[in-house]
Design an enzyme around this catalytic site. Structure first.
Site, PDB file in Angstrom:
ATOM      1  N   SER A 132       3.277   5.229   4.146  1.00  0.00           N
ATOM      2  CA  SER A 132       3.568   6.544   3.563  1.00  0.00           C
ATOM      3  C   SER A 132       5.062   6.818   3.388  1.00  0.00           C
ATOM      4  CB  SER A 132       2.919   7.659   4.384  1.00  0.00           C
ATOM      5  OG  SER A 132       1.512   7.548   4.321  1.00  0.00           O
ATOM      6  N   GLY A 168      -1.012   4.754   3.349  1.00  0.00           N
ATOM      7  CA  GLY A 168      -1.759   5.464   2.307  1.00  0.00           C
ATOM      8  C   GLY A 168      -2.297   6.822   2.729  1.00  0.00           C
ATOM      9  N   GLU A 192       3.975  -1.741  10.239  1.00  0.00           N
ATOM     10  CA  GLU A 192       3.215  -0.774   9.441  1.00  0.00           C
ATOM     11  C   GLU A 192       2.053  -0.230  10.279  1.00  0.00           C
ATOM     12  OE1 GLU A 192       3.435  -1.320   4.981  1.00  0.00           O
ATOM     13  OE2 GLU A 192       2.077  -2.880   5.633  1.00  0.00           O
ATOM     14  N   HIS A 233      -1.032  -8.462   6.006  1.00  0.00           N
ATOM     15  CA  HIS A 233      -1.130  -7.019   5.749  1.00  0.00           C
ATOM     16  C   HIS A 233      -2.414  -6.487   6.389  1.00  0.00           C
ATOM     17  CE1 HIS A 233      -1.528  -3.196   3.717  1.00  0.00           C
ATOM     18  NE2 HIS A 233      -0.244  -3.289   3.406  1.00  0.00           N
ATOM     19  N   ASN A 266       5.036  -2.979  -2.753  1.00  0.00           N
ATOM     20  CA  ASN A 266       3.745  -3.669  -2.657  1.00  0.00           C
ATOM     21  C   ASN A 266       2.786  -2.983  -3.622  1.00  0.00           C
ATOM     22  OD1 ASN A 266       1.358  -4.857  -1.922  1.00  0.00           O
ATOM     23  ND2 ASN A 266       1.303  -4.039   0.158  1.00  0.00           N
ATOM     24  N   LYS A 315      -0.078  -3.932  -4.462  1.00  0.00           N
ATOM     25  CA  LYS A 315      -1.479  -4.151  -4.055  1.00  0.00           C
ATOM     26  C   LYS A 315      -2.337  -4.530  -5.265  1.00  0.00           C
ATOM     27  CE  LYS A 315      -0.711  -1.105  -0.167  1.00  0.00           C
ATOM     28  NZ  LYS A 315      -1.245  -0.195   0.817  1.00  0.00           N
ATOM     29  N   GLU A 332      -4.554  -4.493   5.422  1.00  0.00           N
ATOM     30  CA  GLU A 332      -5.725  -4.463   4.518  1.00  0.00           C
ATOM     31  C   GLU A 332      -6.387  -5.830   4.464  1.00  0.00           C
ATOM     32  OE1 GLU A 332      -3.654  -2.760   1.201  1.00  0.00           O
ATOM     33  OE2 GLU A 332      -3.587  -0.822   2.240  1.00  0.00           O
TER      34      GLU A 332
HETATM   35  P1  PGA Z   1       1.750   3.134   1.450  1.00  0.00           P
HETATM   36  O1  PGA Z   1       1.410   1.588   1.693  1.00  0.00           O
HETATM   37  O2  PGA Z   1       3.215   3.234   1.162  1.00  0.00           O
HETATM   38  O3  PGA Z   1       0.908   3.523   0.257  1.00  0.00           O
HETATM   39  O4  PGA Z   1       1.378   3.873   2.684  1.00  0.00           O
HETATM   40  C1  PGA Z   1       2.280   0.773   2.423  1.00  0.00           C
HETATM   41  C2  PGA Z   1       1.702  -0.619   2.580  1.00  0.00           C
HETATM   42  O5  PGA Z   1       0.496  -0.757   2.773  1.00  0.00           O
HETATM   43  O6  PGA Z   1       2.428  -1.612   2.526  1.00  0.00           O
END
Ligand code: PGA
Length: 254
Positions: free
Chosen positions: A217, A179, A173, A101, A8, A10, A103
């Protein structure tokens, strides 16, 4: 079914950067296709921004890597300024689309109802939704993760019907792990994945072609252990997917 490893990207990359990273992926994953255990390889998918999809698709066309999108409209056509339809994503050769997601739920106020409508639109067109669910740190502390996540799954799947041989992916997730460098403990992941799987199979039937993947992560150090767990059918990778060598280490089969 093969394990699914999803990158992803983003909104981390511009147009040229996306193109360059896709080319680097293609080069790095050449090793993948030369692998003697090719049939055992994990399925790899890259999700760039909408604007880069067409170019990234051109780059990856002759590779082992598939591509997908990070969101979609729940409408298939019409006066919806700024939206992107499942029809156009299909035209661009996408296989998978991430929806819900955290976010987007947080910053765009995406609701469970919208996630449900998006899943319907994707399945209607024949694309595979990757439905993201996951609890906040407060919910984890309060001991309500399981109830919260199974509620999200139920609302996302309300009234959905999969055609025979259609796939479904749920990405668990935990928000506090995204993150932050603080991945979930394998034992806790197993438990949550089992909850998600049970909830889905109860609603859609035990024959459902379901993969429950983990995100939050993920890096090259924790990936092997996570992927080794029986209930983890793949990974959704954010930060570490911006470095082709790291992502390759995560995705490759030992
Ligand atoms: P990350 O993000 O691996 O940077 O923690 C995962 C995601 O949001 O899909």
């Amino acid at each position: 079914m093969k394990k699914l490893i999803v990158a992803n990207w983003k909104m981390n990359l511009g147009f040229r950067e996306s193109f360059t990273l896709a080319a680097a992926y293609k080069k790095t994953f050449k090793r993948y296709s030369l692998d003697s255990a090719r049939d055992k390889n994990n399925e790899v998918v890259v999700c760039p921004s909408f604007f880069a999809l067409s170019e990234v698709a051109d780059v990856l066309e002759s590779s082992e890597i598939f591509w997908g999108a990070q969101d979609v409209s729940w409408e298939l056509k019409g006066a919806y300024t700024g939206e992107v339809s499942a029809v156009s994503l299909q035209e661009l050769g996408c296989r998978y689309v991430i929806i819900g997601h955290s976010e987007r739920r947080q910053y765009q106020g995406e609701s469970c109802r919208q996630v449900n409508l998006k899943a319907r639109a994707l399945l209607d067109i024949g694309l595979t939704p990757i439905i993201c669910v996951g609890e906040s740190w407060e919910k984890r502390q309060a001991g309500t993760s399981e109830a919260f996540v199974s509620g999200q799954v139920k609302r996302a799947l309300a009234g959905l019907k999969l055609k025979p041989m259609q796939d479904l992916v749920i990405a668990y997730e935990p928000i506090w792990a995204i993150g932050t460098g603080k991945a979930i403990k394998p034992r806790d992941a197993e438990l949550m994945h089992a909850v998600v799987r049970k909830t889905v199979l109860k609603i859609l039937g035990s024959e459902t072609r379901l993969r429950v993947i983990y995100g939050g992560s993920v890096d090259e150090r924790n990936a092997p252990e996570l992927l080794g767990l029986p209930d983890i059918d793949g990974l959704l990778v954010g930060g570490a997917s911006l470095k082709p060598d790291l992502f390759y280490k995560i995705a490759k089969v030992e």
